[in-house]
Scaffold this motif. Structure first.
Motif, PDB file in Angstrom:
ATOM      1  N   ALA A 159      -0.602  -1.873  -5.860  1.00  0.00           N
ATOM      2  CA  ALA A 159      -1.883  -2.106  -5.187  1.00  0.00           C
ATOM      3  C   ALA A 159      -2.412  -3.503  -5.502  1.00  0.00           C
ATOM      4  O   ALA A 159      -2.916  -4.209  -4.618  1.00  0.00           O
ATOM      5  CB  ALA A 159      -2.894  -1.048  -5.607  1.00  0.00           C
ATOM      6  N   GLU A 160      -2.291  -3.922  -6.761  1.00  0.00           N
ATOM      7  CA  GLU A 160      -2.741  -5.263  -7.141  1.00  0.00           C
ATOM      8  C   GLU A 160      -1.894  -6.341  -6.471  1.00  0.00           C
ATOM      9  O   GLU A 160      -2.413  -7.383  -6.056  1.00  0.00           O
ATOM     10  CB  GLU A 160      -2.670  -5.415  -8.670  1.00  0.00           C
TER      11      GLU A 160
ATOM     12  N   ALA B 265     -13.259   1.383  -8.038  1.00  0.00           N
ATOM     13  CA  ALA B 265     -12.316   1.069  -6.958  1.00  0.00           C
ATOM     14  C   ALA B 265     -12.736   1.733  -5.655  1.00  0.00           C
ATOM     15  O   ALA B 265     -12.612   1.139  -4.573  1.00  0.00           O
ATOM     16  CB  ALA B 265     -10.902   1.502  -7.354  1.00  0.00           C
TER      17      ALA B 265
ATOM     18  N   LYS C  39      -5.544   1.675  -5.061  1.00  0.00           N
ATOM     19  CA  LYS C  39      -5.848   1.412  -6.474  1.00  0.00           C
ATOM     20  C   LYS C  39      -6.668   2.560  -7.069  1.00  0.00           C
ATOM     21  O   LYS C  39      -6.408   3.027  -8.185  1.00  0.00           O
ATOM     22  CB  LYS C  39      -6.612   0.089  -6.566  1.00  0.00           C
TER      23      LYS C  39
ATOM     24  N   ALA D 244       2.491   1.720  -3.381  1.00  0.00           N
ATOM     25  CA  ALA D 244       1.534   2.257  -4.346  1.00  0.00           C
ATOM     26  C   ALA D 244       1.350   3.750  -4.150  1.00  0.00           C
ATOM     27  O   ALA D 244       1.347   4.535  -5.119  1.00  0.00           O
ATOM     28  CB  ALA D 244       0.193   1.527  -4.204  1.00  0.00           C
TER      29      ALA D 244
ATOM     30  N   HIS E 159      -7.738  -1.137  -1.978  1.00  0.00           N
ATOM     31  CA  HIS E 159      -8.633  -0.668  -3.039  1.00  0.00           C
ATOM     32  C   HIS E 159      -8.588   0.857  -3.140  1.00  0.00           C
ATOM     33  O   HIS E 159      -8.713   1.415  -4.240  1.00  0.00           O
ATOM     34  CB  HIS E 159     -10.063  -1.150  -2.782  1.00  0.00           C
TER      35      HIS E 159
ATOM     36  N   LEU F 121      -0.618   1.282  -9.565  1.00  0.00           N
ATOM     37  CA  LEU F 121      -1.668   0.291  -9.749  1.00  0.00           C
ATOM     38  C   LEU F 121      -1.122  -1.129  -9.565  1.00  0.00           C
ATOM     39  O   LEU F 121      -1.759  -1.987  -8.937  1.00  0.00           O
ATOM     40  CB  LEU F 121      -2.271   0.447 -11.140  1.00  0.00           C
TER      41      LEU F 121
ATOM     42  N   SER G 205       0.834  -1.201   0.000  1.00  0.00           N
ATOM     43  CA  SER G 205       0.000   0.000   0.000  1.00  0.00           C
ATOM     44  C   SER G 205       0.871   1.254   0.000  1.00  0.00           C
ATOM     45  O   SER G 205       0.631   2.204  -0.758  1.00  0.00           O
ATOM     46  CB  SER G 205      -0.917  -0.002   1.223  1.00  0.00           C
TER      47      SER G 205
END
Length: 463
Positions: A285-286, A323, A307, A269, A304, A282, A266
């Motif tokens: 985050a994934e 998201a 994201k 990201a 999320h 992105l 996190s």
């Protein structure tokens, strides 16, 4: 028959000044003149004469006295400045080109002596108030290199094998430093202290470690690395942050700690999005959402939201809104009692602020500003004093949103409140938000409140 006591007046001469200090430190360490003399290999009469300014102290003896009295080098420093070894001062590596200093002139006294008279073991005494009056703190501290006093400090030794208490200390350091980071920002003393703790923790990873403790050790290192990386990120030390986040992610995976891994990704990201690298944001985050069934609802909401911020910064309106919806759905299921301790910060205020930041970026591609404003306002009202920086981020973003799309008078009021908090923080990200607000305020130069806010930001935030 005892000799009459001799007053020590440090204002009489540089040697008197030095002698008063020597006596003070000797009494602090509860040593007699005879005991001290034995330790430094001189006679007791030599110590007595130096204290009463009847003979000078040379630099080698001053250094021996420092060691015996554990002063941190003060007496050697004073020796160079009282003229006893002034001819050697320019050649001393710790004290380059230092001129002798008389009492009352700029210099460092080494110790603030108590404001009372104190009788010594030889019957003489020093008037402490006279000493303090002659060497006022403001003058004595002016232009003085104090850092040399800690240079001889011996680093702490590592244990021979990792123990449970070592892991507990790393975990405690992470908890304390995370609190400082949220309250004060990541720069300044917070980042400096955090980096020192991480060096210690990383050194523990190289030591023999009993198998039952190994996972806990790597988890503690991951958590501390996460805190240090966050401080680096906040201080705009981005290369350092990337390196430390990578370290933390590797430690979390070594420990099999999916919760820590999620939090680290996190952060990665968020940093990537801040730097404008939305694709990497992105991706991180994934990666954090991998095996999301193992994560708590709060952790899923956090990822999320990360994201959503990446997609919003990239201008992907519908994907970003989806998201945000996923983040809201996950957070609605949050059960704080199930979350790991480092997720305590992600409460309703934090969720509102993070999703509000994502929605703010969507305004540029046509999304209504009121939804972002509502969430940012909820965040400002919900953040406690423990999370000053997060509150400041949301307040400054709300001020910018209001300045760009609403009433500049109201925006100026919110912006001034945000600036009041920013000046107390060590956060480069927070000051960047203020600069952005100043650029928006410049558009309203005919509105006095907006113009005054812009000028105040420019005056307050110099760099």
């Amino acid at each position: 028959m005892p000799q009459p006591s001799k007053d020590l007046d440090p204002t009489r001469s540089p040697q008197d000044w030095f002698g008063a200090h020597l006596r003070h430190w000797r009494m602090v360490r509860r040593k007699t003149q005879r005991e001290l003399a034995f330790e430094v290999h001189v006679s007791a009469s030599t110590i007595a004469k130096i204290e009463k300014a009847e003979r000078p102290c040379d630099l080698p003896l001053a250094r021996s006295l420092d060691n015996a009295l554990d002063t941190g080098g003060i007496l050697a420093w004073l020796c160079l400045r009282t003229g006893a070894d002034a001819d050697k001062a320019s050649g001393d590596v710790d004290n380059p080109a230092v001129a002798p200093v008389l009492p009352g002139l700029p210099g460092f006294p080494g110790a603030m002596l108590p404001g009372t008279e104190s009788t010594t073991d030889d019957g003489s005494h020093v008037d402490r108030r006279t000493f303090l009056g002659a060497t006022g703190a403001a003058a004595l501290l002016a232009g003085t290199p104090l850092s040399h006093l800690i240079k001889p400090a011996e680093p702490s030794r590592l244990p021979s094998v990792v123990r449970p208490e070592d892991i507990e200390q790393v975990e405690a350091a992470a908890t304390v430093l995370a609190g400082w980071d949220h309250h004060y920002g990541g720069g300044g003393i917070v980042r400096t202290a955090a980096e020192a703790q991480l060096r210690w923790a990383s050194a523990l990873l190289e030591l023999p470690c009993p198998d039952p403790l190994r996972a806990g050790l790597f988890a503690a290192a991951a958590r501390l690395g996460m805190v240090v990386g966050a401080a680096d990120f906040d201080a705009h030390a981005h290369q350092d942050a990337r390196r430390v986040f990578a370290f933390a992610a590797a430690c979390a995976e070594e420990a099999g700690q999916w919760h820590l891994r999620a939090k680290v990704y996190s952060y990665r990201a968020r940093q990537a999005v801040w730097l404008g690298d939305c694709d990497s944001g992105l991706t991180y985050a994934e990666l954090g959402l991998a095996h999301e069934s193992r994560l708590t609802p709060t952790e899923r909401a956090m990822l999320h939201t990360a994201k959503a911020r990446a997609l919003a910064k990239a201008g992907e309106l519908q994907a970003a809104l989806r998201a945000v919806g996923q983040a809201d759905e996950a957070f609605a299921q949050a059960r704080p009692g199930e979350d790991p301790p480092w997720m305590a910060y992600y409460d309703a205020a934090q969720h509102a602020g993070d999703t509000g930041h994502a929605l703010y970026d969507l305004i540029a591609v046509g999304h209504r500003p009121d939804t972002a404003a509502d969430r940012l306002r909820t965040a400002v009202e919900g953040h406690t004093e423990a999370y000053v920086r997060s509150r400041t981020f949301s307040r400054s973003k709300l001020a910018s949103l209001t300045m760009a799309t609403g009433d500049p008078h109201e925006a100026a009021t919110i912006g001034n409140q945000a600036l009041d908090e920013v000046v107390k923080l060590q956060s480069r990200r927070a000051t960047d938000d203020m600069r952005h607000l100043a650029r928006l305020a410049a558009v309203h130069r005919t509105t006095p409140e907006a113009a005054m806010l812009r000028d105040r930001i420019k005056e307050t935030i110099k760099t």
